[in-house]
Design an enzyme around this catalytic site. Structure first.
Site, short mmCIF file in Angstrom:
data_model
loop_
_atom_site.label_atom_id
_atom_site.label_comp_id
_atom_site.label_asym_id
_atom_site.label_seq_id
_atom_site.Cartn_x
_atom_site.Cartn_y
_atom_site.Cartn_z
N GLU A 197 -5.62 -0.63 -7.30
CA GLU A 197 -4.60 0.22 -7.90
C GLU A 197 -3.56 -0.64 -8.60
OE1 GLU A 197 -3.42 4.28 -5.73
OE2 GLU A 197 -3.31 2.55 -4.41
N SER B 11 0.81 -1.21 0.00
CA SER B 11 0.00 0.00 0.00
C SER B 11 0.85 1.26 0.00
CB SER B 11 -0.93 0.00 1.22
OG SER B 11 -0.18 -0.17 2.41
N ASN C 120 -3.70 5.80 -0.80
CA ASN C 120 -3.20 6.13 0.53
C ASN C 120 -2.54 7.50 0.61
OD1 ASN C 120 -4.04 3.90 2.05
ND2 ASN C 120 -2.44 2.63 1.13
N HIS D 233 -2.70 -3.34 -5.88
CA HIS D 233 -3.08 -2.92 -4.52
C HIS D 233 -4.59 -3.00 -4.36
CE1 HIS D 233 -3.59 0.55 -1.45
NE2 HIS D 233 -3.60 -0.62 -0.85
#
Length: 316
Positions: A185, A145, A223, A173
């Site tokens: 992702e 992440s 993130n 991800h």
């Protein structure tokens, strides 16, 4: 941006993918997943139920494997009870999950996804071994992440000019919980080939996911946006701007999100939140990413959120 659209312009370092990527993508007939925790188990289960591919699920701990498979049984039973799938379909999906404590059992997979804790040295060690164990055509994906894909790819070879292994490294991800969240992702490292990217995009689509592409930058997209939001909410609690319930209530009722930032942090895991904030802070050097002192203290206390039974809320 979605995988089904043609990306006409991307920031430097990002890759484009289009409707033609299916022609360049390799077929995935067998998947490997490293790590039988919440994320790894979720990825394995979705691959079995949605794509119908055999999954070799690897974890060094037999206890973790047993716990993960018991959770898979629970989720499948729930889907049967709600008439989402039949019992035969549940049995077929469960039969596709093959647990093992031996990394060498990944010798015949076409695609492997690493889903272990966010510890750089651990991931680097795993990828150096995967480069040796997996077939030379296999895609080596990470569910990281926050950790640089370029650095992870570099761990697969001792010769930076030899990209035979590093070109097959990419990030997929997934979002938590994997069986529920549609987004994933896809992040390319500097070494990642277009075929690797295309294969990752197409495979994630077969899992029923909606891929987005991101540049290999600290925190990527999800993130980079989400964790500072959570961290700032914790700082608001820490400095007395508002109490727990007020912070979560205003964001739920004022921005129409399903849960407030503190409850969301509990569900993600406070140790995971801290690890990501540390990466953002250390790799950018920007003080706006400094982890909350209160977040550090809670992790030190072992109050990690829902998985430990206590976080900002009590789950016992």
């Amino acid at each position: 941006m979605l995988a089904r659209t043609l990306v006409k312009k991307l920031p430097t370092g990002a890759r484009a993918f289009s409707s033609t990527c299916a022609r360049n993508a390799a077929e995935v007939k067998k998947l490997g997943v490293v790590g039988a925790g919440q994320m790894g188990l979720g990825i394995a289960l979705v691959a079995a139920t949605k794509a119908g591919v055999p999954v070799t699920l690897v974890d060094a701990s037999q206890k973790s494997l047993d716990k993960g498979l018991a959770f898979a049984d629970k989720l499948l039973s729930k889907d049967v009870a709600k008439h989402r799938i039949t019992q035969d379909e549940a049995d077929a999906a469960r039969a596709l999950l093959q647990p093992t404590t031996t990394l060498d059992d990944l010798h015949s997979v076409d695609f492997v996804i690493e889903a272990v804790p966010e510890i750089p040295s651990l991931k680097f060690d795993i990828f150096s071994k995967l480069a040796e164990i997996c077939p030379k055509h296999a895609i080596l994906a990470t569910n990281t992440s926050s950790i640089s894909i370029t650095r992870i790819a570099a761990s697969t070879t001792k010769d930076p000019n030899d990209t035979s292994s590093s070109s097959r490294v990419v990030s997929t991800h997934f979002m938590n919980p994997v069986p529920v969240q549609k987004g994933v992702e896809i992040i390319s490292g500097l070494q990642t080939s277009q075929e690797t990217l295309d294969t990752a995009v197409e495979f994630c689509k077969k899992l029923g996911k909606i891929p987005s592409v991101s540049k290999d930058s600290p925190g990527f997209l999800a993130n980079r946006i989400l964790m500072p939001y959570i961290n700032e909410a914790i700082i608001c609690l820490e400095t007395g701007v508002g109490d727990r319930d007020s912070i979560d209530a205003i964001m739920k009722n004022g921005t129409n999100v399903p849960m407030g930032p503190l409850q969301l942090a509990d569900f993600i895991g406070l140790d995971t939140c801290l690890a990501i904030m540390k990466v953002l802070y250390e790799e950018t050097g920007d003080s706006k990413y400094r982890p909350s002192v209160h977040l550090r203290n809670m992790v030190d206390a072992g109050w990690l959120g829902k998985k430990s039974g206590k976080g900002f809320y009590d789950y016992q």
